[in-house]
Design a protein around this motif. Structure first.
Motif, PDB file in Angstrom:
ATOM      1  N   LEU A  97      23.863  49.808  28.161  1.00 25.42           N
ATOM      2  CA  LEU A  97      23.472  48.663  27.643  1.00 25.42           C
ATOM      3  C   LEU A  97      24.255  48.189  26.343  1.00 25.42           C
ATOM      4  N   VAL A  98      24.229  48.836  25.394  1.00 24.80           N
ATOM      5  CA  VAL A  98      24.751  48.837  24.202  1.00 24.80           C
ATOM      6  C   VAL A  98      25.741  50.038  23.699  1.00 24.80           C
ATOM      7  N   GLU A  99      27.021  49.749  23.700  1.00 24.56           N
ATOM      8  CA  GLU A  99      28.072  50.758  23.383  1.00 24.56           C
ATOM      9  C   GLU A  99      27.684  51.310  22.085  1.00 24.56           C
ATOM     10  N   PRO A 100      28.086  52.652  21.549  1.00 26.30           N
ATOM     11  CA  PRO A 100      27.933  52.952  20.250  1.00 26.30           C
ATOM     12  C   PRO A 100      28.560  52.231  19.315  1.00 26.30           C
ATOM     13  N   ARG A 101      27.783  51.767  18.384  1.00 30.91           N
ATOM     14  CA  ARG A 101      28.442  51.026  17.324  1.00 30.91           C
ATOM     15  C   ARG A 101      27.907  51.200  15.829  1.00 30.91           C
ATOM     16  N   VAL A 102      28.702  50.776  15.094  1.00 34.34           N
ATOM     17  CA  VAL A 102      28.085  51.132  13.652  1.00 34.34           C
ATOM     18  C   VAL A 102      28.201  49.652  12.752  1.00 34.34           C
ATOM     19  N   LEU A 103      29.343  49.007  13.064  1.00 37.14           N
ATOM     20  CA  LEU A 103      29.569  47.667  12.340  1.00 37.14           C
ATOM     21  C   LEU A 103      28.476  46.771  12.201  1.00 37.14           C
ATOM     22  N   PRO A 104      27.526  46.525  13.207  1.00 34.64           N
ATOM     23  CA  PRO A 104      26.290  45.648  12.866  1.00 34.64           C
ATOM     24  C   PRO A 104      25.431  46.012  11.777  1.00 34.64           C
ATOM     25  N   LEU A 105      25.458  47.134  11.837  1.00 30.22           N
ATOM     26  CA  LEU A 105      24.391  48.149  10.982  1.00 30.22           C
ATOM     27  C   LEU A 105      24.860  47.861   9.441  1.00 30.22           C
ATOM     28  N   LEU A 106      26.109  48.372   9.346  1.00 32.91           N
ATOM     29  CA  LEU A 106      26.931  48.152   7.960  1.00 32.91           C
ATOM     30  C   LEU A 106      26.780  46.534   7.721  1.00 32.91           C
ATOM     31  N   ALA A 107      27.160  45.548   8.419  1.00 37.29           N
ATOM     32  CA  ALA A 107      27.083  44.449   8.173  1.00 37.29           C
ATOM     33  C   ALA A 107      25.596  43.656   7.780  1.00 37.29           C
ATOM     34  N   SER A 108      24.712  44.523   8.368  1.00 37.81           N
ATOM     35  CA  SER A 108      23.184  43.821   8.006  1.00 37.81           C
ATOM     36  C   SER A 108      22.617  44.446   6.627  1.00 37.81           C
ATOM     37  N   ALA A 109      23.477  45.255   5.936  1.00 37.85           N
ATOM     38  CA  ALA A 109      22.951  45.821   4.620  1.00 37.85           C
ATOM     39  C   ALA A 109      23.345  44.677   3.637  1.00 37.85           C
ATOM     40  N   GLU A 110      22.886  44.894   2.426  1.00 43.02           N
ATOM     41  CA  GLU A 110      23.289  43.827   1.358  1.00 43.02           C
ATOM     42  C   GLU A 110      24.484  44.918   0.835  1.00 43.02           C
ATOM     43  N   PRO A 111      25.739  44.004   0.665  1.00 43.16           N
ATOM     44  CA  PRO A 111      26.756  44.907   0.121  1.00 43.16           C
ATOM     45  C   PRO A 111      26.738  45.042  -1.378  1.00 43.16           C
ATOM     46  N   ALA A 112      27.238  46.257  -1.673  1.00 40.97           N
ATOM     47  CA  ALA A 112      27.197  46.893  -3.116  1.00 40.97           C
ATOM     48  C   ALA A 112      28.112  45.774  -3.962  1.00 40.97           C
ATOM     49  N   PRO A 113      27.852  45.620  -5.270  1.00 40.40           N
ATOM     50  CA  PRO A 113      28.637  44.670  -5.953  1.00 40.40           C
ATOM     51  C   PRO A 113      30.068  45.472  -5.905  1.00 40.40           C
ATOM     52  N   SER A 114      31.045  44.455  -6.008  1.00 39.81           N
ATOM     53  CA  SER A 114      32.610  44.974  -6.007  1.00 39.81           C
ATOM     54  C   SER A 114      32.603  45.556  -7.436  1.00 39.81           C
ATOM     55  N   ARG A 115      33.643  46.586  -7.347  1.00 47.45           N
ATOM     56  CA  ARG A 115      33.943  47.418  -8.387  1.00 47.45           C
ATOM     57  C   ARG A 115      34.938  46.757  -9.448  1.00 47.45           C
ATOM     58  N   ARG A 116      35.458  45.526  -9.010  1.00 49.52           N
ATOM     59  CA  ARG A 116      36.521  44.941  -9.680  1.00 49.52           C
ATOM     60  C   ARG A 116      36.552  43.542  -9.311  1.00 49.52           C
ATOM     61  N   ALA A 117      37.019  42.733 -10.118  1.00 48.31           N
ATOM     62  CA  ALA A 117      37.130  41.265  -9.970  1.00 48.31           C
ATOM     63  C   ALA A 117      37.934  41.098  -8.482  1.00 48.31           C
ATOM     64  N   PRO A 118      38.007  39.994  -7.821  1.00 42.83           N
ATOM     65  CA  PRO A 118      38.063  39.657  -6.578  1.00 42.83           C
ATOM     66  C   PRO A 118      38.988  40.491  -5.811  1.00 42.83           C
ATOM     67  N   ALA A 119      38.829  41.614  -5.360  1.00 42.58           N
ATOM     68  CA  ALA A 119      40.063  42.305  -4.722  1.00 42.58           C
ATOM     69  C   ALA A 119      40.011  42.022  -3.273  1.00 42.58           C
ATOM     70  N   TYR A 120      38.976  41.297  -2.842  1.00 49.89           N
ATOM     71  CA  TYR A 120      38.810  40.991  -1.272  1.00 49.89           C
ATOM     72  C   TYR A 120      38.504  39.319  -1.220  1.00 49.89           C
ATOM     73  N   ARG A 121      39.099  38.577  -0.617  1.00 48.79           N
ATOM     74  CA  ARG A 121      38.639  37.219  -0.469  1.00 48.79           C
ATOM     75  C   ARG A 121      38.295  37.070   0.968  1.00 48.79           C
ATOM     76  N   LYS A 122      37.168  36.244   1.179  1.00 48.12           N
ATOM     77  CA  LYS A 122      37.097  35.785   2.617  1.00 48.12           C
ATOM     78  C   LYS A 122      37.997  34.633   3.219  1.00 48.12           C
ATOM     79  N   HIS A 123      38.379  34.925   4.429  1.00 49.50           N
ATOM     80  CA  HIS A 123      39.250  33.806   4.968  1.00 49.50           C
ATOM     81  C   HIS A 123      38.856  32.645   4.825  1.00 49.50           C
TER      82      HIS A 123
END
Length: 171
Positions: free
Chosen positions: A145-171
């Motif tokens: 019914l549901v293939e093994p997966r991890v990303l939805p779980l990781l995405a559901s958690a509150e992300p940790a604060p970034s360690r430095r100024a914008p290393a990643y920008r959303k598209h």
């Protein structure tokens, strides 16, 4: 030794998502996909691997497509203090794909895969031959019914604060 959890930030999640969606991508491609420098990708991947978040680089193998379409979950009640013995016994059976120590009315949960129903029966008999196994129960897998997966779980958690100024920008 158990590792402490590594808090994941948005860049970590972006890298893990890119790796899941493009498992053969190299550092340069991951850099392009996540819009960060190649050196940043390399250091983050090394950090994720050292922390055990990225457990391995093995390919995901579909056992049914590889010729083992009959799968079952097997629960085991084992003799008191026999965990090491049952672990060795299960590890010696190639059809046992994974086994977990659990809480509840049984002690161990296994997933097995075989080429046929007769082979499944033989595998179940083989598991029951372990002197450590008091009782076993099996349930056949009919479909996934549901293939093994991890990303939805990781995405559901509150992300940790970034360690430095914008290393990643959303598209």
């Amino acid at each position: 030794m158990e590792r402490s959890a590594l808090p994941l930030d948005r860049l970590d999640l972006a890298l893990l998502t890119a790796l899941t969606e493009h498992p053969r991508a190299g550092d340069l491609e991951l850099s392009r996909l996540t819009k960060v420098a190649r050196a940043t990708v390399q250091s983050r991947l090394r950090r994720l691997q050292e922390a055990g978040v990225i457990a391995d680089w093995d390919p995901s193998i579909d056992v049914a497509a590889a010729g083992f379409p009959v799968q079952a979950f097997v629960t085991l009640e084992i003799a008191q203090g026999a965990l090491d013995e049952v672990s060795q016994d299960l590890a010696s059976i190639p059809q046992v794909l994974e086994a977990y120590v659990t809480t509840g009315s049984f002690d161990v949960l296994c997933r097995v895969a075989t080429q046929s129903h007769p082979e499944l029966q033989a595998t179940l008999v083989n598991i029951d031959k372990s002197p450590s196994v008091v009782r076993s129960t099996s349930v056949m897998v009919l479909s996934v019914l549901v293939e093994p997966r991890v990303l939805p779980l990781l995405a559901s958690a509150e992300p940790a604060p970034s360690r430095r100024a914008p290393a990643y920008r959303k598209h």
